[in-house]
Each structure stands twice: as C-alpha cells, then as structure tokens.
Design a protein around this motif. Structure first.
Motif, PDB file in Angstrom:
ATOM      1  N   ASP A  32       0.817  -1.228   0.000  1.00 44.69           N
ATOM      2  CA  ASP A  32       0.000   0.000   0.000  1.00 44.69           C
ATOM      3  C   ASP A  32       0.847   1.273   0.000  1.00 44.69           C
ATOM      4  O   ASP A  32       0.518   2.262   0.652  1.00 44.69           O
ATOM      5  CB  ASP A  32      -0.958   0.000   1.199  1.00 44.69           C
ATOM      6  CG  ASP A  32      -1.902  -1.186   1.161  1.00 44.69           C
ATOM      7  OD1 ASP A  32      -2.711  -1.266   0.215  1.00 44.69           O
ATOM      8  OD2 ASP A  32      -1.831  -2.030   2.074  1.00 44.69           O
ATOM      9  N   VAL A  33       1.919   1.236  -0.752  1.00 51.14           N
ATOM     10  CA  VAL A  33       2.800   2.395  -0.933  1.00 51.14           C
ATOM     11  C   VAL A  33       2.389   3.134  -2.199  1.00 51.14           C
ATOM     12  O   VAL A  33       1.983   2.521  -3.185  1.00 51.14           O
ATOM     13  CB  VAL A  33       4.272   1.953  -1.019  1.00 51.14           C
ATOM     14  CG1 VAL A  33       5.179   3.085  -1.510  1.00 51.14           C
ATOM     15  CG2 VAL A  33       4.745   1.430   0.325  1.00 51.14           C
ATOM     16  N   ILE A  34       2.497   4.453  -2.192  1.00 53.93           N
ATOM     17  CA  ILE A  34       2.329   5.263  -3.399  1.00 53.93           C
ATOM     18  C   ILE A  34       3.640   5.994  -3.653  1.00 53.93           C
ATOM     19  O   ILE A  34       4.128   6.738  -2.793  1.00 53.93           O
ATOM     20  CB  ILE A  34       1.187   6.280  -3.260  1.00 53.93           C
ATOM     21  CG1 ILE A  34      -0.151   5.562  -3.060  1.00 53.93           C
ATOM     22  CG2 ILE A  34       1.123   7.190  -4.499  1.00 53.93           C
ATOM     23  CD1 ILE A  34      -1.317   6.507  -2.801  1.00 53.93           C
ATOM     24  N   VAL A  35       4.227   5.759  -4.824  1.00 54.29           N
ATOM     25  CA  VAL A  35       5.431   6.476  -5.239  1.00 54.29           C
ATOM     26  C   VAL A  35       5.014   7.493  -6.291  1.00 54.29           C
ATOM     27  O   VAL A  35       4.413   7.141  -7.305  1.00 54.29           O
ATOM     28  CB  VAL A  35       6.490   5.515  -5.805  1.00 54.29           C
ATOM     29  CG1 VAL A  35       7.680   6.305  -6.374  1.00 54.29           C
ATOM     30  CG2 VAL A  35       6.962   4.543  -4.727  1.00 54.29           C
ATOM     31  N   GLY A  36       5.323   8.761  -6.053  1.00 59.37           N
ATOM     32  CA  GLY A  36       4.897   9.832  -6.944  1.00 59.37           C
ATOM     33  C   GLY A  36       5.570   9.811  -8.298  1.00 59.37           C
ATOM     34  O   GLY A  36       6.634   9.207  -8.483  1.00 59.37           O
ATOM     35  N   GLY A  37       4.943  10.489  -9.257  1.00 59.89           N
ATOM     36  CA  GLY A  37       5.440  10.534 -10.622  1.00 59.89           C
ATOM     37  C   GLY A  37       6.833  11.127 -10.719  1.00 59.89           C
ATOM     38  O   GLY A  37       7.178  12.076 -10.008  1.00 59.89           O
ATOM     39  N   SER A  38       7.655  10.550 -11.589  1.00 57.61           N
ATOM     40  CA  SER A  38       9.031  10.993 -11.884  1.00 57.61           C
ATOM     41  C   SER A  38       9.971  10.907 -10.693  1.00 57.61           C
ATOM     42  O   SER A  38      11.060  11.494 -10.714  1.00 57.61           O
ATOM     43  CB  SER A  38       9.028  12.428 -12.436  1.00 57.61           C
ATOM     44  OG  SER A  38       8.283  12.497 -13.631  1.00 57.61           O
ATOM     45  N   SER A  39       9.590  10.188  -9.663  1.00 54.93           N
ATOM     46  CA  SER A  39      10.457  10.034  -8.493  1.00 54.93           C
ATOM     47  C   SER A  39      11.601   9.066  -8.789  1.00 54.93           C
ATOM     48  O   SER A  39      11.524   8.244  -9.702  1.00 54.93           O
ATOM     49  CB  SER A  39       9.647   9.516  -7.302  1.00 54.93           C
ATOM     50  OG  SER A  39       8.655  10.445  -6.921  1.00 54.93           O
ATOM     51  N   PHE A  40      12.657   9.170  -7.994  1.00 55.24           N
ATOM     52  CA  PHE A  40      13.793   8.262  -8.094  1.00 55.24           C
ATOM     53  C   PHE A  40      13.987   7.638  -6.712  1.00 55.24           C
ATOM     54  O   PHE A  40      14.405   8.306  -5.765  1.00 55.24           O
ATOM     55  CB  PHE A  40      15.037   9.011  -8.535  1.00 55.24           C
ATOM     56  CG  PHE A  40      16.211   8.110  -8.873  1.00 55.24           C
ATOM     57  CD1 PHE A  40      16.056   6.748  -9.047  1.00 55.24           C
ATOM     58  CD2 PHE A  40      17.484   8.649  -9.029  1.00 55.24           C
ATOM     59  CE1 PHE A  40      17.113   5.925  -9.371  1.00 55.24           C
ATOM     60  CE2 PHE A  40      18.561   7.842  -9.353  1.00 55.24           C
ATOM     61  CZ  PHE A  40      18.375   6.473  -9.521  1.00 55.24           C
ATOM     62  N   VAL A  41      13.671   6.355  -6.596  1.00 59.56           N
ATOM     63  CA  VAL A  41      13.703   5.676  -5.307  1.00 59.56           C
ATOM     64  C   VAL A  41      15.046   4.971  -5.134  1.00 59.56           C
ATOM     65  O   VAL A  41      15.400   4.069  -5.899  1.00 59.56           O
ATOM     66  CB  VAL A  41      12.553   4.651  -5.187  1.00 59.56           C
ATOM     67  CG1 VAL A  41      12.623   3.921  -3.851  1.00 59.56           C
ATOM     68  CG2 VAL A  41      11.210   5.358  -5.348  1.00 59.56           C
ATOM     69  N   LEU A  42      15.794   5.386  -4.093  1.00 59.83           N
ATOM     70  CA  LEU A  42      17.120   4.834  -3.821  1.00 59.83           C
ATOM     71  C   LEU A  42      17.171   4.034  -2.530  1.00 59.83           C
ATOM     72  O   LEU A  42      18.166   3.365  -2.266  1.00 59.83           O
ATOM     73  CB  LEU A  42      18.147   5.967  -3.750  1.00 59.83           C
ATOM     74  CG  LEU A  42      18.401   6.722  -5.062  1.00 59.83           C
ATOM     75  CD1 LEU A  42      19.260   7.959  -4.792  1.00 59.83           C
ATOM     76  CD2 LEU A  42      19.077   5.813  -6.071  1.00 59.83           C
TER      77      LEU A  42
END
Length: 228
Positions: free
Chosen positions: A195-205
């Motif tokens: 149930d995570v939301i990662v926003g548009g154009s994000s870079f997850v490290l």
C-alpha cells in the motif's frame, strides 16, 4: 514465438498461455478508461467475443454489449479492468468467489517483450512496448502499463500497479496494492512495502515501508497512506 519490427526495433514476442481459446467469451469487468486499454490488448491477442459487466453503466460500451449481471455458472474468461488497486482486488476476489467456473486470464500486448524465464499470474496485464526480463515474477491482478521496464528478478506482488514509463531495477520487490506513478524509477535491490504510493518521476534509492506516500528525487517519505 514470433518476431515483429516496431519502428526499427526488433521485438521477440512470447506466447505465454497456449491453452487460451480466443474464440470463447471474455467478460471485462468495468467500463472506464482502463477498460478501453484492456480491450485493445485483448483484441490484439485475438479475442473476438468481448463483453462487459458493469451494473452502473449503459447498455453499450465501445460498441459492445454491457451486462448488469452474469450467471454464476458462466464458464468463459474474465478480466477485471479497474485501475484503482484496492477496488480491483475487492472486485476480483468477489467475482472469483461467486463465479467458480469462470477463468481469470493474463493479457500481454504483442509489442511487449516478455522473457520465457519470467512468470505472470491470472488477472494481470502487460501493456504495449514493455520489457519484462528474466526471473521477473508478476503476481495476480497486476498492471504493468505502457513502455514500462521490469528488470531481472523483480517481484510484483498482488494487485500492485506500474504506471506508464516506470523503470524497476533488478532484484526489487513491490508490495501488495502499491502504486508506482508515471515515469518513476526504482533502483535495483529496493524493497517497497504494501500500500505504498510512489509519486510521478520520483527516483527511489532506499527501501520504503508499508503504507507510505513517497516522492521526489531522491524519493522521501511525505506522509502515511491513509487509504487502507
């Protein structure tokens, strides 16, 4: 397997389930925008007898019949075309339980590359121009949207979704019902909870715990996801 040439890009197309009978009826649940794209993919893989189930919609959608109810002994194919992850899960489970003879299917657009060493479960869809590489595991009810890259040994959990042009690095885990928004990039070896939301154009490290909304470059925790 067969090969096509798309804009000078050679794409090997793998037929995943040779037991699917495209002459049987396919019922698509839902008559929204996502359903339009699902219909395109279903037609691209050869389905001719497509109908819809939506009790809140008019009698016709895309020139095809819309049913308000389906008999419990229906033994054709079905696909839940609802973009919202939580609602898609609820509708899928309810329909499966009440229509035990119906068969959920997966759909893969012919212009996508799907490794013979990757797997996909029923109720999931891979849209046009995607790449799903070796060892990737796509669980039940997953959406892999257009031009998305799923690298080697990625695990996409049930009813999660990847928006268009998402890139998922190798050995990454995406949890149940999590949504990765348009153009986001997830680095390799990342663990994203449920149930995570990662926003548009994000870079997850870095890893993201469950029930979190995260975005930015690099992505940071913004707040709790209260939808669940």
């Amino acid at each position: 397997m067969y090969i096509i040439n798309h804009n000078n890009l050679i794409i090997k197309v793998i037929v995943i389930d040779t037991n699917i009978d495209q002459t049987k009826i396919l019922i698509i649940l839902g008559c929204g925008g996502h359903s339009k794209v699902v219909t395109d993919v279903a037609e691209a893989v050869g389905f001719k007898n497509i109908f819809y189930l939506d009790k809140n919609f008019k009698e016709s959608f895309l020139g095809k019949k819309v049913f308000k109810n389906i008999e419990e002994n229906f033994n054709g194919y079905f696909f839940v075309a609802i973009g919202d992850n939580l609602l898609r899960e609820k509708v899928y489970r309810k329909f499966s339980e009440s229509h035990i003879f119906a068969k959920g299917i997966s759909l893969i657009h012919p212009t996508s590359f799907f490794s013979k060493k990757a797997t996909i479960q029923e109720g999931s869809i891979v849209m046009p121009l995607c790449v799903v590489n070796a060892g990737a595991k796509i669980s039940k009810g997953v959406i892999v949207n257009s031009a998305t890259v799923v690298e080697h040994d990625v695990c996409l959990s049930e009813f999660c979704s990847l928006a268009p042009r998402v890139v998922i690095g190798g050995n990454t885990f995406v949890g149940i019902r999590s949504a990765i928004s348009i153009g986001a990039t997830i680095s390799n070896g990342i663990n994203i909870g449920n149930d995570v939301i990662v926003g548009g154009s994000s870079f997850v490290l870095k890893n993201i715990n469950s029930n979190i909304i995260s975005y930015g470059v690099p992505a940071k925790t913004i707040k709790k996801n209260s939808k669940r």
